[in-house]
Design an enzyme around this catalytic site. Structure first.
Site, mmCIF file in Angstrom:
data_model
loop_
_atom_site.group_PDB
_atom_site.id
_atom_site.type_symbol
_atom_site.label_atom_id
_atom_site.label_comp_id
_atom_site.label_asym_id
_atom_site.label_seq_id
_atom_site.Cartn_x
_atom_site.Cartn_y
_atom_site.Cartn_z
ATOM 1 N N THR A 184 132.992 0.265 62.004
ATOM 2 C CA THR A 184 132.692 -1.151 61.843
ATOM 3 C C THR A 184 133.067 -1.928 63.099
ATOM 4 O O THR A 184 132.296 -2.766 63.576
ATOM 5 C CB THR A 184 133.460 -1.702 60.622
ATOM 6 O OG1 THR A 184 133.146 -0.882 59.499
ATOM 7 C CG2 THR A 184 133.098 -3.139 60.352
ATOM 8 N N GLY A 188 127.228 -3.039 66.182
ATOM 9 C CA GLY A 188 126.567 -4.253 66.667
ATOM 10 C C GLY A 188 126.912 -5.451 65.796
ATOM 11 O O GLY A 188 126.839 -6.588 66.239
ATOM 12 N N ARG A 424 113.428 1.659 62.244
ATOM 13 C CA ARG A 424 114.173 2.476 63.196
ATOM 14 C C ARG A 424 113.655 3.911 63.248
ATOM 15 O O ARG A 424 113.572 4.510 64.322
ATOM 16 C CB ARG A 424 115.641 2.472 62.798
ATOM 17 C CG ARG A 424 116.244 1.110 62.988
ATOM 18 C CD ARG A 424 117.598 0.976 62.378
ATOM 19 N NE ARG A 424 118.264 -0.180 62.955
ATOM 20 C CZ ARG A 424 119.550 -0.450 62.795
ATOM 21 N NH1 ARG A 424 120.310 0.340 62.072
ATOM 22 N NH2 ARG A 424 120.079 -1.498 63.362
ATOM 23 N N GLU A 563 129.629 3.452 54.009
ATOM 24 C CA GLU A 563 128.737 4.531 54.448
ATOM 25 C C GLU A 563 129.001 5.854 53.733
ATOM 26 O O GLU A 563 128.164 6.748 53.753
ATOM 27 C CB GLU A 563 128.846 4.691 55.970
ATOM 28 C CG GLU A 563 127.649 5.408 56.553
ATOM 29 C CD GLU A 563 127.683 5.518 58.064
ATOM 30 O OE1 GLU A 563 128.367 4.710 58.717
ATOM 31 O OE2 GLU A 563 127.013 6.430 58.575
HETATM 32 P P1 ADP Z 1 132.463 1.819 56.623
HETATM 33 O O1 ADP Z 1 131.454 1.109 57.461
HETATM 34 O O2 ADP Z 1 131.875 2.489 55.457
HETATM 35 O O3 ADP Z 1 133.649 0.972 56.326
HETATM 36 P P2 ADP Z 1 133.873 2.938 58.873
HETATM 37 O O4 ADP Z 1 133.473 4.044 59.750
HETATM 38 O O5 ADP Z 1 133.889 1.575 59.446
HETATM 39 O O6 ADP Z 1 132.972 3.025 57.551
HETATM 40 O O7 ADP Z 1 135.337 3.215 58.325
HETATM 41 C C1 ADP Z 1 135.721 4.436 57.742
HETATM 42 C C2 ADP Z 1 137.180 4.667 58.072
HETATM 43 O O8 ADP Z 1 137.685 5.741 57.280
HETATM 44 C C3 ADP Z 1 137.426 5.021 59.522
HETATM 45 O O9 ADP Z 1 138.410 4.196 60.059
HETATM 46 C C4 ADP Z 1 137.881 6.486 59.436
HETATM 47 O O10 ADP Z 1 138.774 6.849 60.467
HETATM 48 C C5 ADP Z 1 138.548 6.525 58.089
HETATM 49 N N1 ADP Z 1 138.656 7.879 57.522
HETATM 50 C C6 ADP Z 1 137.712 8.855 57.531
HETATM 51 N N2 ADP Z 1 138.166 9.962 56.932
HETATM 52 C C7 ADP Z 1 139.431 9.688 56.525
HETATM 53 C C8 ADP Z 1 140.446 10.438 55.853
HETATM 54 N N3 ADP Z 1 140.257 11.708 55.490
HETATM 55 N N4 ADP Z 1 141.631 9.837 55.599
HETATM 56 C C9 ADP Z 1 141.861 8.560 55.981
HETATM 57 N N5 ADP Z 1 140.946 7.811 56.649
HETATM 58 C C10 ADP Z 1 139.755 8.357 56.901
#
Ligand code: ADP
Length: 597
Positions: A184, A188, A424, A563
């Site tokens: 996030t 963008g 896209r 996501e």
């Molecule tokens: P969304 O847009 O769905 O919020 P993001 O990519 O912005 O997705 O955020 C997902 C977050 O979850 C990231 O900060 C990522 O590092 C974290 N994450 C992914 N896998 C794990 C996990 N196994 N344990 C803790 N945090 C996690």
């Protein structure tokens, strides 16, 4: 005699002064037996911008690193500029990890420090050895209990945490990376919502039904209509919710790439930093939400068919967090997990060698954890690529486009090949069919009235040109020469485009989104390639953000948002719908988890 003694005395004093004089910045002519020649040395490296440091060393220690010049992205690159110098000092090593999501800034700062240490006479190869980090695992398992556990501190997870708290819950957020923000914060950050105020002022007709139709049809009617309804109806209230917590959006809406309609809201703060700052401000100013960094969730705990907690790993040892009310999965997608991409991709050519716009933590952990407790996964083969990746890094940074309406794409022959306002997937598919799957974005100076106007990634056009990441010329012919395309083709492509701007289209590619002609020098070009951007598939949820099992039943105690979920965007997510999705469903998941007593 007396005279010569004086002379020796004076010479000694002069030598001491000259030695002292040698030590400040960039002295190279002092030698010693230690690891370094003591003093302060400057070094330069290239991140997204020029990074300049001053490194102070004693004979055997790096004692201080100051960043004296940089223009890295706030909340992203500058995290690396703090963390990496601190670790280099802590471990007395250049072999430290780069900061996730800030690769270029990390490499730039390491390069700058390395240069300074070279000047200090250091043995760089020895310093590059990976340090033995002195974290000792206690082997103990720590247990905690709270009302709601949120896994992932990106946009969806932090929205869920704040919303759960606003609904009376005590919350613990687990984040595996050393920082919050996930994808996030580097996105963008455009946010689609039908807006009764801004759109009206701009004379833009829109409706929640139109947003619904475009989302549903834009995803080839694969998305679950009941989830899309929730998304489009709650997008504006959720935007107002963000504003109520201090988040600012600019006054005008625009059409984001692949967004199909001018309903995208642009945060005032660069990239996705505004969202994350807003949530973190709330968390800092209210007790009752604990965010644990470097804490990787590994497993959901299920007892009597109900999810009751999470197992996690921390640098100190294992952790179990029990959730009295519910667990919210918000771990994001799997664009950065090449194996999962290969496992699920059925639509694109192999995605093995493609880069991604995502941060390295986007590895689909939540999908695996949910699957292990029986969750249903849907649309896993739907992987979104963007035609807008930086050829070096795959990231969206360096993209010179300011608005869909005002730029064209040309291939290596200088010819247009697609409706640049299309979906896209359509644009990316067309790009795959061009030589080397490579294209140039072409626009004119109306997008950059001065050299210090920034793109959506906080980079000025002058910086991009200086770094060789964009090209600038007073004529299209000269621009064509610089980028190695046929000048006649480029001129013809622009002329035809300009004619279509006059008629309003549709043009030969079916393009209908136009604003200005490309006719005002200087002209600019920037290179782009396909990059893996978003995984539309994931854990199936219902309208309450409850996770469903393979038989369509709710898994009690388990919620998901963002996501990590599937079934909303179908085969193709509209540009600008992700931020709306993660905010709307994050908020719903947090509220329902809090209320699930
Ligand atoms: P969304 O847009 O769905 O919020 P993001 O990519 O912005 O997705 O955020 C997902 C977050 O979850 C990231 O900060 C990522 O590092 C974290 N994450 C992914 N896998 C794990 C996990 N196994 N344990 C803790 N945090 C996690």
């Amino acid at each position: 005699m007396r005279k010569s003694k004086w002379l020796i005395f004076l010479l000694t004093i002069a030598m001491i002064f000259s030695l002292i004089g040698c030590q400040p910045k960039d002295s190279e002519d002092v030698t010693g037996d230690g690891l370094f020649n003591p003093g302060t040395y400057t070094g330069e490296g290239q991140g997204l911008s020029k990074i300049k440091v001053e490194v102070t060393v004693t004979e055997d220690k790096i004692t201080d690193i100051k960043v004296v010049e940089h223009n890295e992205t706030p909340g992203v690159g500058d995290v690396a500029l703090e963390q990496i110098p601190a670790e280099i000092i802590e471990y007395q090593s250049l072999g430290v990890d780069i900061v996730a999501g800030a690769t270029m800034s990390s490499n730039g700062i390491i390069e700058a420090i390395t240069q300074a240490l070279e000047k200090a006479g250091a043995d760089i190869a020895a310093l590059k050895k990976v340090p033995a980090k002195t974290v000792t695992k206690t082997g103990e398992t720590i247990e905690k209990e709270t009302d709601v556990v949120v896994i992932g501190a990106g946009g969806a997870g932090l929205a869920a945490a704040v919303s759960a708290h606003q609904n009376g819950a005590e919350v613990i957020v687990l984040e595996k990376m050393p920082k919050v923000g996930g994808n996030t914060i580097i996105s963008g950050a455009a946010y689609n919502a039908v807006d009764p105020k801004r759109q009206q002022l701009q004379g833009i007709e829109d409706s929640v039904d139109k947003h619904f139709q475009q989302t549903y049809e834009g995803g080839d009617k694969l998305g679950k209509p009941e989830l899309i309804r929730i998304l489009v109806e709650n997008a504006y209230p959720a935007l107002e919710w963000l504003e109520s917590m201090g988040m600012e959006f600019t006054d005008e809406v625009f059409t984001v790439l692949g967004g199909l309609w001018p309903r995208a809201h642009k945060p005032v703060e660069p990239l996705g930093t505004g969202y994350i700052k807003t949530y973190m401000n709330y968390i800092d100013n209210n007790s009752g939400i604990e965010v644990l960094l470097n804490t990787r969730a590994t497993e959901l705990i299920k007892e009597n068919d109900r999810v009751v907690g999470v197992k996690a790993e921390t640098p100190e040892g294992n952790l179990i967090v029990r959730a009295r009310n519910g667990v919210v999965l918000a771990t994001g997608g799997f664009s950065a997990n090449v194996e999962m991409r290969e496992e699920y991709n059925k639509i694109w050519p192999s995605l093995k060698n493609l880069k991604t716009t995502n941060h390295p933590g986007a590895t689909g952990d939540g999908i695996a954890m949910a699957k292990a407790v029986g969750a249903n996964l849907i649309d896993m083969e739907q992987i979104q690529l963007l035609p807008m990746g930086d050829p070096e890094t795959g990231s969206l940074s360096g993209n010179i486009e300011q608005a869909v309406e005002n730029r064209i794409f040309v291939n290596k022959q200088g010819k247009r090949f697609v409706d640049e306002g299309a979906r896209r997937d359509v644009m990316t598919q067309a790009l795959f069919e061009q030589e080397d799957a490579f294209m140039w974005v072409i626009l004119d100076s109306k997008n950059y009235p001065t050299g210090d106007v920034k793109n959506n990634f906080n980079e000025t056009i002058d910086e991009l040109v200086a770094a060789g990441r964009a090209y600038k010329a007073d004529t299209l012919e000269d621009l064509a020469k610089q980028i190695g395309v046929d000048p006649d083709n480029l001129v013809e492509a622009v002329n035809k485009f300009n004619e279509a701007v006059e008629t309003g289209g549709p043009d030969e590619f079916g393009r209908t989104l136009f604003q200005w002609k490309i006719d005002t020098p200087p002209f600019y070009a920037g290179a782009r390639v396909p990059t893996v951007h978003h995984t539309m598939g994931g854990v199936e949820i219902n309208e309450k953000a409850q996770v469903l099992d393979v038989n369509g039943n709710v898994i009690p105690g388990l919620y998901a948002a963002g996501e990590v979920t599937g079934g909303i965007h179908g085969s193709n997510r509209l540009g600008g719908n992700a931020l709306a999705d993660i905010t709307v469903f994050g908020r719903i998941a947090g509220e329902n988890a809090a209320k699930n007593k």
